[in-house]
Design a protein around this motif. Structure first.
Motif, PDB file in Angstrom:
ATOM      1  N   THR A  95       1.240  -1.156   0.239  1.00  0.00           N
ATOM      2  CA  THR A  95       0.485  -0.171  -0.020  1.00  0.00           C
ATOM      3  C   THR A  95       0.621   1.144  -0.157  1.00  0.00           C
ATOM      4  O   THR A  95       0.625   2.136  -0.789  1.00  0.00           O
ATOM      5  CB  THR A  95      -0.728   0.242   1.358  1.00  0.00           C
ATOM      6  N   LEU A 254      -5.726  -7.085  -0.468  1.00  0.00           N
ATOM      7  CA  LEU A 254      -5.188  -5.841  -0.009  1.00  0.00           C
ATOM      8  C   LEU A 254      -5.183  -7.121   1.446  1.00  0.00           C
ATOM      9  O   LEU A 254      -4.984  -6.813   2.119  1.00  0.00           O
ATOM     10  CB  LEU A 254      -6.316  -4.979   0.421  1.00  0.00           C
ATOM     11  N   ILE A 263      -8.009   3.674   3.404  1.00  0.00           N
ATOM     12  CA  ILE A 263      -7.672   3.671   2.352  1.00  0.00           C
ATOM     13  C   ILE A 263      -8.637   4.430   1.655  1.00  0.00           C
ATOM     14  O   ILE A 263      -9.585   4.511   1.235  1.00  0.00           O
ATOM     15  CB  ILE A 263      -7.354   2.162   1.400  1.00  0.00           C
ATOM     16  N   SER A 281      -3.153   5.744   1.228  1.00  0.00           N
ATOM     17  CA  SER A 281      -3.561   4.470   2.061  1.00  0.00           C
ATOM     18  C   SER A 281      -3.178   4.512   2.991  1.00  0.00           C
ATOM     19  O   SER A 281      -1.865   3.804   3.698  1.00  0.00           O
ATOM     20  CB  SER A 281      -2.169   3.637   0.838  1.00  0.00           C
TER      21      SER A 281
END
Length: 431
Positions: A95, A254, A263, A281
């Motif tokens: 992320t 994810l 996010i 993120s």
């Protein structure tokens, strides 16, 4: 080991710039123990007097029941701490890349079969100028990596031949030369700019999801330089076609990366479709504070439940939430001399001792007085909530009128975008 919800907990907040102060302070006021670490040296005075500060967060890992990272770039630390059995709210290497490496983010969108806008990556301003001359069009200049923190460098062109973009590229070439790093030119599309955001518990997205409209320019009616943010309006929903077309598609990825955090994906939408622009993120600022105004449960408890992988419906207010930054010189510029002359240690004065909806930003507390510190000049965020957007704006404006910040300025039109944007979004079937 997971603790029951009614037991006070020990929260260690690890912050890049001290932005998370409001959440740390609120978590402490809910009866928890809080410690705050700030990485950036000029920002380290932020939060003094509000919460306990620490010099090295790593010395307090064993003390903490939960660690909360407020920025991208800590992904590896989060992964390592989780592997060591700690409860962590924060990113992952994956992320981090989604946000910091624009190229990677765009490729991941394409991999997840999400429509993207054409873009080209450059490291040389001369090459970019030559490209625009060869392919005249309206473009957006987007810095990548660390340079994207300087929000005023993002430039949205309005000339269909790209002449304004060429002029800005030439100016950047003179002032930055080869120190700028890589950047993107993205084809500009007209439409409504909108963000969808959600909390992710390591396995799935939690409902409701958050829809945000950012106000990035310094002055009302979208005039002046880009600041990154002057305020936002938002609401919570259980269903969103924009969420389904974008973030929802990332749920398996994810989960595979064991991401636990918040996010957001920023999009331009119009009658032709939904075009994602970029990821955030981590917490968005001021998004998280305005979200807190619309969340009906203790924020510390919410973060703890997310970090321990619990599946629950977030208790949120109906209607709308708005928030406006109150800032002082030299915001949005970096000018130490101006800050020290006009703003440093200036007192935030309250006409009545009402602090509901007043979120401390770059402040310290001395003898119960709130003083401006840091170096960027963001004093407060002021929020309002209401069943209609007008109600929320009215509450926010009443609260702003209770605060005196010397040399302070703020936008008076946060939320006004909604009245036109909502009509367009309804007509396109996107609400």
């Amino acid at each position: 080991m997971k603790k029951p919800s009614n037991v006070p907990k020990k929260f260690l907040f690890i912050s890049r710039w001290g932005e998370i102060l409001d959440i740390a302070y609120a978590t402490q006021n809910e009866g928890n123990e809080v410690k705050l670490y700030i990485e950036d040296k000029p920002s380290r005075e932020i939060g003094t007097g509000f919460v306990k500060k620490v010099r090295d967060w790593k010395n307090h890992v064993e003390w903490a029941d939960i660690l909360i990272f407020d920025y991208t770039g800590f992904g590896k630390e989060c992964t390592d701490l989780r592997a060591a059995g700690k409860i962590v709210f924060g990113g992952s290497e994956y992320t981090d890349l989604l946000e910091l490496d624009r190229n990677f983010g765009q490729k991941e969108l394409q991999k997840h079969k999400i429509k993207t806008l054409p873009f080209k990556e450059f490291v040389s301003f001369q090459d970019a100028i030559a490209y625009v001359e060869k392919h005249p069009d309206a473009y957006v200049i987007k810095p990548s990596g660390e340079t994207q923190e300087l929000k005023q460098l993002l430039f949205v062109g309005s000339d269909d031949e790209g002449l304004d973009v060429i002029r800005v590229l030439k100016a950047y070439d003179k002032s930055w030369g080869d120190d700028f790093g890589n950047f993107q030119l993205q084809k500009k599309v007209k439409g409504v700019e909108i963000s969808v955001a959600a909390f992710f518990n390591g396995k799935e997205f939690l409902k409701p999801i958050n829809i945000t409209f950012e106000h990035k320019k310094l002055f009302p009616k979208e005039l002046g330089v880009s600041t990154g943010e002057m305020g936002s309006s938002m609401f919570w929903v259980n269903q969103s076609p924009i969420f389904d077309a974008t973030l929802q598609k990332f749920e398996p990825s994810l989960a595979k990366q064991k991401f636990i955090g918040h996010i957001d994906i920023n999009c331009i939408v119009n009658g032709n479709g939904i075009y994602p622009l970029e990821f955030t993120s981590r917490f968005g600022y001021p998004q998280i504070f305005i979200q807190r105004a619309g969340i009906n449960e203790p924020i510390g408890e919410l973060l703890y439940k997310v970090a321990t992988g619990q599946n629950f419906k977030i208790a949120t207010k109906k209607g709308f939430q708005v928030g406006a930054f109150m800032v002082v010189p030299p915001f949005p510029y970096d000018d130490k001399k101006t800050f020290e002359l006009f703003s440093k240690d200036a007192v935030v004065v309250f006409r009545k001792d009402l602090k509901e909806g007043i979120h401390p930003m770059h402040l310290k507390k001395v003898n119960e007085e709130w003083l401006i510190t840091g170096n960027t000049g963001i004093a407060l965020l002021v929020t309002g909530t209401g069943i209609t957007m007008r109600d929320a704006q009215k509450m926010m404006n009443n609260r702003i009128s209770n605060v005196i910040v010397n040399n302070g300025y703020y936008r008076t039109d946060i939320g006004d975008r909604w009245f036109e944007d909502s009509d367009r979004l309804w007509s396109w079937g996107l609400l």
